[in-house]
Design an enzyme around this catalytic site. Structure first.
Site, PDB file in Angstrom:
ATOM      1  N   ARG A 121       3.840  -1.330  -4.728  1.00 25.20           N
ATOM      2  CA  ARG A 121       2.430  -0.954  -4.651  1.00 25.20           C
ATOM      3  C   ARG A 121       2.291   0.283  -3.761  1.00 25.20           C
ATOM      4  O   ARG A 121       3.098   0.512  -2.872  1.00 25.20           O
ATOM      5  CB  ARG A 121       1.590  -2.089  -4.095  1.00 25.20           C
ATOM      6  CG  ARG A 121       2.253  -2.917  -3.023  1.00 25.20           C
ATOM      7  CD  ARG A 121       1.316  -3.988  -2.498  1.00 25.20           C
ATOM      8  NE  ARG A 121       1.702  -5.316  -2.944  1.00 25.20           N
ATOM      9  CZ  ARG A 121       1.088  -6.433  -2.547  1.00 25.20           C
ATOM     10  NH1 ARG A 121       0.078  -6.398  -1.708  1.00 25.20           N
ATOM     11  NH2 ARG A 121       1.493  -7.603  -3.001  1.00 25.20           N
TER      12      ARG A 121
ATOM     13  N   ASP B 128      -0.802   1.828  -1.312  1.00 24.61           N
ATOM     14  CA  ASP B 128      -2.031   1.314  -0.724  1.00 24.61           C
ATOM     15  C   ASP B 128      -3.260   2.109  -1.160  1.00 24.61           C
ATOM     16  O   ASP B 128      -3.138   3.185  -1.737  1.00 24.61           O
ATOM     17  CB  ASP B 128      -1.928   1.346   0.798  1.00 24.61           C
ATOM     18  CG  ASP B 128      -0.863   0.398   1.298  1.00 24.61           C
ATOM     19  OD1 ASP B 128      -0.605  -0.613   0.618  1.00 24.61           O
ATOM     20  OD2 ASP B 128      -0.283   0.673   2.367  1.00 24.61           O
TER      21      ASP B 128
ATOM     22  N   ARG C 194       3.025   5.726   7.247  1.00 27.12           N
ATOM     23  CA  ARG C 194       1.857   6.241   7.965  1.00 27.12           C
ATOM     24  C   ARG C 194       1.994   6.034   9.473  1.00 27.12           C
ATOM     25  O   ARG C 194       1.498   6.842  10.268  1.00 27.12           O
ATOM     26  CB  ARG C 194       0.586   5.566   7.434  1.00 27.12           C
ATOM     27  CG  ARG C 194       0.242   6.057   6.017  1.00 27.12           C
ATOM     28  CD  ARG C 194      -0.727   5.139   5.292  1.00 27.12           C
ATOM     29  NE  ARG C 194      -1.975   4.984   6.004  1.00 27.12           N
ATOM     30  CZ  ARG C 194      -2.938   4.134   5.648  1.00 27.12           C
ATOM     31  NH1 ARG C 194      -2.781   3.357   4.579  1.00 27.12           N
ATOM     32  NH2 ARG C 194      -4.045   4.045   6.348  1.00 27.12           N
TER      33      ARG C 194
END
Lengths: 244, 244
Positions: free
Chosen positions: A50, A52, A196
């Site tokens: 996935r 985000d 991140r």
């Protein structure tokens, strides 16, 4: 019947992420809607992983099984006809049935882009804006401590249920072009928000908030609180998924 | 009281154009709203010219008159605090009261960007997508016929009320970087849709629909119907306004 591998690019800023969700429009939903249009049946895709909410991709990989009604080389244009403008199928390829976009993936490269200038730039929508001057040399020094096999718990969003937090980061490359600082991270897998948080930690190093060497201790501490901030999603992009 | 010159960048895709309009949100409206926030009075700005709906700018120039309550170098950050994320003030400078963003402008450079690839790229939102392979050599040949002082009526949107359609185009430069073809046009003034029609005409030349030399006759014909299509607004960006 056969298995198809797609390479997919999308502007993630309008989506709740790749994966289908009840509350929000996902890239997966849009892709499966387009597949239904061209194959007239429900097809479920499996992605490399996935991404985000708000995160983009230049080279997301998915696979699905289908009949042969559409020539493989025509699949991208057929799907793009039904996909919204911010999602595009770049290529399609027939693969063996043992290929799995998720489980066959060996490594992935993400890039985190930072526009490092006193004022923001609306023409660089896939960059996070950071106004304080970053010292690239310090960022590169800090990056060296991230490379290798480590327990990266410190770089995982707190509250994530994942137990095994050991991953291998093959490289962290920092490039500067004009006012854009790009952090390329290649690894065998990533924890929730890992890139991140890595970007946020390197920004701390580059702005002098922490010493580059302290990244070693941050990793050893296994404590999210010691690492940098989670940078905003719009700066993150899945560049490439590598298979054998 | 004093006069301030601003350089402004914006993603025009969410706006009805630079100029204030009754039906739609304009960049001017957002900028004047932000000026009201920081100066507590109504301030009207004058721009170098309007940009059309959907057209972006890297270096739009505006001027306005104001009191000295805010230090000039702090104006960009003060305004950016109140501007939406897709508009940014890049710089502010005190100028003489005879400076006029519109009437003092000597020339302007626009760029029209084309993503020339079979499938579109959602990560290049400021490019128009054109799937058929363009021959840059042919485009460059065609571009030579546009340079100079000409009556450019053929490159003006039909129905435009402008009477004097003579303009000087100083240069038409075509650059290719990867799959992106950029057409830089510098001139002393532009007619309505002129750069987008020039881009469309060069696309005709680059894809073999017209001979490069025929651009000379298209200009001489003064007939909009002979020129290429008006390319979509998202590929157009006002790069720079030049003053003495």
């Amino acid at each position: 019947m056969g298995r198809i591998k797609l390479i997919l690019s999308y502007d993630g800023r309008n989506y709740c992420g790749f994966q289908r969700q009840k509350n929000g429009i996902s890239v997966q939903e849009k892709l499966e809607d387009a597949l239904k249009e061209i194959y007239c049946s429900d097809i479920t895709v499996t992605a490399s992983g996935r991404t985000d909410a708000g995160v983009s991709a230049a080279g997301q990989v998915v696979h699905f099984d289908c009949d042969d009604r559409i020539e493989v080389k025509k699949i991208p244009i057929a799907l793009n006809t039904f996909l919204p403008y911010d999602i595009s199928v770049i290529s399609a390829k027939k693969v063996n049935s043992d290929f799995n976009a998720r489980f066959s993936a060996k490594k992935k490269t993400y890039v985190y882009k930072i526009y490092n200038s006193p004022v923001r730039n609306p023409l660089l929508p896939f960059c996070a804006h950071y106004p304080i001057k970053l010292d690239i040399t310090l960022m590169k020094k800090a990056a060296r401590f991230i490379e290798g096999e480590h327990d990266f718990k410190c770089f995982m969003a707190s509250g994530s249920p994942v137990k095994d937090t050991v991953r291998t980061v093959y490289s962290v490359d920092i490039k500067k072009s004009g006012s854009v600082v790009s952090v390329f991270v290649t690894g065998n897998g990533f924890l929730y928000n890992m890139v991140r948080i890595i970007a946020g930690t390197l920004v701390y190093a580059g702005s002098g908030k922490i010493a580059p060497e302290s990244v070693k201790d941050i990793i050893l501490s296994k404590d999210r609180k010691n690492a940098g901030k989670t940078m905003p999603p719009e700066g993150l992009c899945l560049v490439k998924v590598f298979y054998k």
